[in-house]
Scaffold this motif. Structure first.
Motif, PDB file in Angstrom:
ATOM      1  N   CYS A 197      43.851  14.448  10.990  1.00  0.00           N
ATOM      2  CA  CYS A 197      43.286  13.159  10.389  1.00  0.00           C
ATOM      3  C   CYS A 197      42.121  13.574   9.437  1.00  0.00           C
ATOM      4  O   CYS A 197      41.101  13.019   9.670  1.00  0.00           O
ATOM      5  CB  CYS A 197      43.132  12.252  11.246  1.00  0.00           C
ATOM      6  SG  CYS A 197      42.893  10.412  10.628  1.00  0.00           S
ATOM      7  N   CYS A 204      49.628  12.525   8.273  1.00  0.00           N
ATOM      8  CA  CYS A 204      50.488  11.584   9.034  1.00  0.00           C
ATOM      9  C   CYS A 204      51.718  12.028   9.424  1.00  0.00           C
ATOM     10  O   CYS A 204      51.963  11.776  10.569  1.00  0.00           O
ATOM     11  CB  CYS A 204      50.402  10.473   8.018  1.00  0.00           C
ATOM     12  SG  CYS A 204      48.913   9.897   7.475  1.00  0.00           S
ATOM     13  N   CYS A 212      51.117  13.875  13.638  1.00  0.00           N
ATOM     14  CA  CYS A 212      50.130  12.907  14.238  1.00  0.00           C
ATOM     15  C   CYS A 212      50.792  12.005  15.344  1.00  0.00           C
ATOM     16  O   CYS A 212      51.842  11.579  15.116  1.00  0.00           O
ATOM     17  CB  CYS A 212      49.883  11.892  12.844  1.00  0.00           C
ATOM     18  SG  CYS A 212      48.672  10.685  13.903  1.00  0.00           S
ATOM     19  N   CYS A 218      48.988   3.794  14.291  1.00  0.00           N
ATOM     20  CA  CYS A 218      47.832   3.789  13.237  1.00  0.00           C
ATOM     21  C   CYS A 218      48.021   2.585  12.525  1.00  0.00           C
ATOM     22  O   CYS A 218      48.851   2.492  11.622  1.00  0.00           O
ATOM     23  CB  CYS A 218      47.873   5.110  12.641  1.00  0.00           C
ATOM     24  SG  CYS A 218      46.707   5.182  11.333  1.00  0.00           S
TER      25      CYS A 218
HETATM   26  S1  SF4 Z   1      48.593   8.243  11.041  1.00  0.00           S
HETATM   27 FE1  SF4 Z   1      46.612   7.525  11.033  1.00  0.00          FE
HETATM   28  S2  SF4 Z   1      45.593   8.652  12.829  1.00  0.00           S
HETATM   29 FE2  SF4 Z   1      47.434   9.790  12.266  1.00  0.00          FE
HETATM   30  S3  SF4 Z   1      46.864  11.124  10.531  1.00  0.00           S
HETATM   31 FE3  SF4 Z   1      47.432   9.414   9.389  1.00  0.00          FE
HETATM   32  S4  SF4 Z   1      45.576   8.264   8.957  1.00  0.00           S
HETATM   33 FE4  SF4 Z   1      45.210   9.713  10.958  1.00  0.00          FE
END
Ligand code: SF4
Length: 349
Positions: A197, A204, A212, A218
Motif C-alpha cells: 500500500c 491493490c 492486497c 478497503c
Molecule cells: S486496496 Fe486499499 S489497502 Fe489494499 S493496496 Fe489498495 S489502497 Fe492499499
C-alpha cells in the motif's frame, strides 16, 4: 472518524506478512534493542536501500551502545555523513549517553520510558518494545497512518493532532492478543505500507507477486479515493536561502569551517561562508548549486579563491584539511560532492 469493522484485519495482515512480507532485512536478525533502535532511526527519513548499505557499516564502527556513547559526536556525524537529517545522528549520540549513564547501558523495555529518551518518538519506542522485548505496543509511522486511513477510508486531515490521536487509539485496538503474533503483526504493518500500500501506485490488485489482502474491504478502494488518502492540508513552508562558499586550496589541503551547533548542517564541516582574504587574491565564481533541505531551498555560490599571500589570522572554527582526511569528517552531501570534484580536478591538474 468512523472505524467501521473491517473484518479480520489483524489475522489477515499476519498471514500476509508470513507469505509476502520481508524476512531478511539486516535488522531482523539478532534483534537487540540497540540494533532495532538504530534501524528505526535510520529508516525515519532514509530509503530502505540506503539504510541497508549504511546500517552494517555503522554497526561495525559502533558495535555497542557503549561504543557509540564513548565516541565523539564528530565521529558519529562522520559515519552518518550523506544520510541527511543530522539531528538524528546527534540524538543517537545523546541517547546512547543517557542509556549508559542512566540505564546501566540497557535500553528500558517500557515504551513510555523509551519515549523519554532523546530522538525516540512514540512509534519508534513501540517498535523497540515489540521487537526487542516482545511488549504489546502500537506503531504509527507515516506508512502505517496511510494504511489505516485507506483501509478505513479516513478522510480527515492527518496534519491535525486530533485526527492522529484517533488513529493512535485505533491502532491500539488492532494489536493481536497473542504475544507470539505481535512481532509478525508489527513487521507486517511496516512491510505492507512499504511494499504494497505504497504512497503512489499501491498494489491493490495483483502486481508482480504482491496482492492486497484487504482488496474487498478497503474503503479507499471502494470509494475510489486512494490518491486523496492520507489527506494532509498543512504544507511545509520552504524558505529560500542564498549562501557563498569560499573555496580555498593550498598545499594539498582545503580550508573548511566547523558549522555552529544550531541551524543548517549544525556541527558539520563545510566551506566557510565568510572569509577575510588578503588583498590581491583572485576570485572566480563557480557554477551555482541548488540543494533542497526539508524546509529550505539553498542556492550556493562557490567562490574559488587563488591566494597570493597567507590568510590573515584564522578563527578556531576554521581548519586546513588534507584531501585524504576528509572521510573522517561529517560533511553535508553537496559539500562532499563538491570536494570530490575538486579533488578530481586537482589530481587531473
Ligand atoms: S486496496 Fe486499499 S489497502 Fe489494499 S493496496 Fe489498495 S489502497 Fe492499499
Amino acid at each position: 472518524m468512523n472505524f467501521i469493522n473491517v473484518e479480520r484485519f489483524t489475522p489477515k495482515l499476519i498471514a500476509w506478512q508470513k507469505k509476502q512480507g520481508r524476512h531478511h532485512l539486516p535488522w531482523q536478525l539478532n534483534r537487540t534493542a540497540y540494533r532495532v533502535w538504530l534501524s528505526e532511526v535510520m529508516l525515519q527519513q532514509t530509503q530502505v536501500t540506503t539504510v541497508i548499505e549504511r546500517y552494517q557499516a555503522f554497526l561495525e564502527r559502533f558495535p555497542t551502545v557503549d561504543d557509540l556513547a564513548s565516541a565523539s559526536v564528530d565521529d558519529v556525524l562522520a559515519e552518518w555523513s550523506g544520510m541527511g537529517y543530522y539531528t538524528r545522528a546527534r540524538n543517537l549520540h545523546k541517547c546512547a549517553q543517557v542509556v549508559m549513564n542512566q540505564f546501566d547501558g540497557i535500553f528500558p523495555s517500557d515504551p513510555e520510558q523509551l519515549e523519554s529518551l532523546p530522538g525516540i518518538g512514540r512509534s519508534t519506542a513501540a517498535a523497540i518494545a515489540v521487537f526487542a522485548y516482545g511488549k504489546s505496543a502500537a506503531i504509527l509511522d507515516g506508512n502505517v497512518k496511510r494504511v489505516l486511513a485507506r483501509v478505513w477510508g479516513v478522510q480527515d486531515d492527518l496534519s491535525k493532532s486530533a485526527a492522529v490521536k484517533e488513529l493512535w487509539a485505533h491502532a491500539e485496538t488492532l494489536l493481536p492478543d497473542s504475544s507470539e503474533d505481535l512481532i509478525t503483526y508489527t513487521q507486517g504493518l511496516m512491510d505492507f505500507g512499504a511494499t504494497c500500500c505504497t504512497q503512489s501506485n499501491p498494489a491493490c490488485s495483483v502486481k508482480g507477486s504482491m496482492t492486497c489482502p484487504f482488496l474487498n474491504a478497503c474503503q479507499a478502494k471502494k470509494l475510489n479515493i486512494i490518491q486523496n488518502i492520507p489527506l494532509k492540508i498543512r504544507k511545509v513552508k520552504v524558505s529560500k536561502v542564498d549562501m557563498n562558499w569560499w573555496v580555498v586550496v593550498r598545499d594539498g589541503k582545503v580550508l573548511l569551517e566547523k558549522r555552529a551547533h544550531q541551524g543548517i548542517w549544525a556541527g558539520l564541516w563545510s566551506f566557510p561562508e565568510e572569509l577575510s582574504l588578503p588583498v590581491g587574491s583572485d576570485i572566480l565564481d563557480g557554477k551555482p548549486i541548488q540543494h533542497l533541505l526539508s524546509h529550505r531551498k539553498l542556492t550556493i555560490q562557490p567562490k574559488l579563491v587563488a591566494l597570493k599571500k597567507k590568510l590573515p589570522k584564522m578563527g578556531d572554527h576554521l581548519s586546513w584539511v588534507g584531501f585524504a582526511e576528509l572521510d573522517k569528517l561529517g560533511l553535508p552531501t553537496p559539500v562532499k560532492l563538491f570536494l570530490k570534484d575538486l579533488n578530481l580536478a586537482r589530481d587531473g591538474a
